[in-house]
Design an enzyme around this catalytic site. Structure first.
Site, PDB file in Angstrom:
ATOM      1  CG  ASP A  29      -2.050  -0.921   1.194  1.00  0.00           C
ATOM      2  OD1 ASP A  29      -2.064  -1.803   0.320  1.00  0.00           O
ATOM      3  OD2 ASP A  29      -2.952  -0.778   2.047  1.00  0.00           O
ATOM      4  CG  HIS A  83      -3.447   7.095   3.310  1.00  0.00           C
ATOM      5  ND1 HIS A  83      -3.735   6.921   4.651  1.00  0.00           N
ATOM      6  CD2 HIS A  83      -3.103   5.880   2.845  1.00  0.00           C
ATOM      7  CE1 HIS A  83      -3.555   5.641   4.957  1.00  0.00           C
ATOM      8  NE2 HIS A  83      -3.178   4.987   3.874  1.00  0.00           N
ATOM      9  CE1 TYR A 120      -4.286   6.412   8.441  1.00  0.00           C
ATOM     10  CE2 TYR A 120      -6.102   7.468   7.269  1.00  0.00           C
ATOM     11  CZ  TYR A 120      -4.803   7.489   7.739  1.00  0.00           C
ATOM     12  OH  TYR A 120      -3.999   8.575   7.485  1.00  0.00           O
ATOM     13  CG  HIS A 170       2.244   0.114   4.380  1.00  0.00           C
ATOM     14  ND1 HIS A 170       1.953  -0.771   5.396  1.00  0.00           N
ATOM     15  CD2 HIS A 170       1.132   0.858   4.177  1.00  0.00           C
ATOM     16  CE1 HIS A 170       0.703  -0.554   5.791  1.00  0.00           C
ATOM     17  NE2 HIS A 170       0.180   0.422   5.083  1.00  0.00           N
TER      18      HIS A 170
HETATM   19 NI    NI Z   1      -2.550   3.097   3.400  1.00  0.00          NI
END
Ligand code: NI
Length: 215
Positions: A29, A83, A120, A170
């Site tokens: 991500d 985000h 999230y 990530h």
């Molecule tokens: Ni994210």
């Protein structure tokens, strides 16, 4: 898990049947970022496909990487433009977060994402309806962004996945990318086949606004 088996249309382009083999979908991500190219190199060296949930605002500076993801058979998903917690935004802004990113990815790589991952994991009924794409969550949260620790990423990444799982990492963090080669080796040793999220669910129709955390 659905109570009754759904009809499973066969598609010729995917040789993997995750109802038979032990599949795992690795997801990365918040990129693309400075370590994404290295990650793509590692995935290619190991002949592994993954799914990238991209931030629209990061696409313009990394168009070649996004094109490469698609060319090398990874899946590109939508992770919003910048985000935000979408549950705090008016619906018009939620839509803009999604559509701007769809356009940026399509413009860069020629394909539009079909999957959405909410920042999230924050969703409510209104956001789900407004986004209008399947909501892809995860069954293993590596918490890589918190610990930033290669060894910990390896332990979690190798031991925690179960068959049909979706693993969250990530690619904007160096220790996450650095852990990937060893994670791939460990999961291969455990007998896993690596698939994209869409391949993981192949044969099932993913409904807009519904949440999926594993197969
Ligand atoms: Ni994210």
């Amino acid at each position: 898990m659905p109570a009754t088996p759904e009809p499973r249309p066969r598609r010729l382009h995917s040789p993997v049947d995750c109802s038979v083999v032990k599949c795992v979908a690795l997801t990365f991500d918040d990129g693309p970022g400075p370590y994404t190219g290295r990650l793509l190199d590692e995935l290619r060296a190991a002949d592994v496909r993954a799914t990238f949930f991209l931030l629209g605002q990061n696409v313009a500076g990394h168009r070649r990487l996004v094109r490469r993801m698609v060319r090398e058979k990874h899946e590109v998903g939508n992770h919003s433009w910048s985000h935000p917690d979408l549950t705090t935004l008016p619906s018009g802004e939620v839509r803009a977060q999604v559509l701007r990113t769809q356009r940026a990815v399509e413009e860069a790589a020629g394909v539009a994402p079909v999957l959405f991952r909410p920042p999230y994991g924050a969703i409510d009924a209104r956001v789900a309806r407004t986004v209008g794409m399947p909501m892809i969550l995860w069954s293993v949260d590596s918490l890589d962004w918190l610990h930033r620790d290669v060894r910990r990423n390896i332990v979690v990444g190798v031991r925690r996945p179960r068959s049909g799982g979706i693993v969250l990492f990530h690619d904007i963090h160096r220790p996450s990318v650095a852990a990937v080669p060893t994670i791939l080796e460990g999961l291969k040793r455990r007998g896993f086949t690596f698939v994209t999220v869409s391949e993981l669910f192949e044969g099932r129709r993913l409904a807009p606004g519904r949440r999926y955390a594993e197969r």
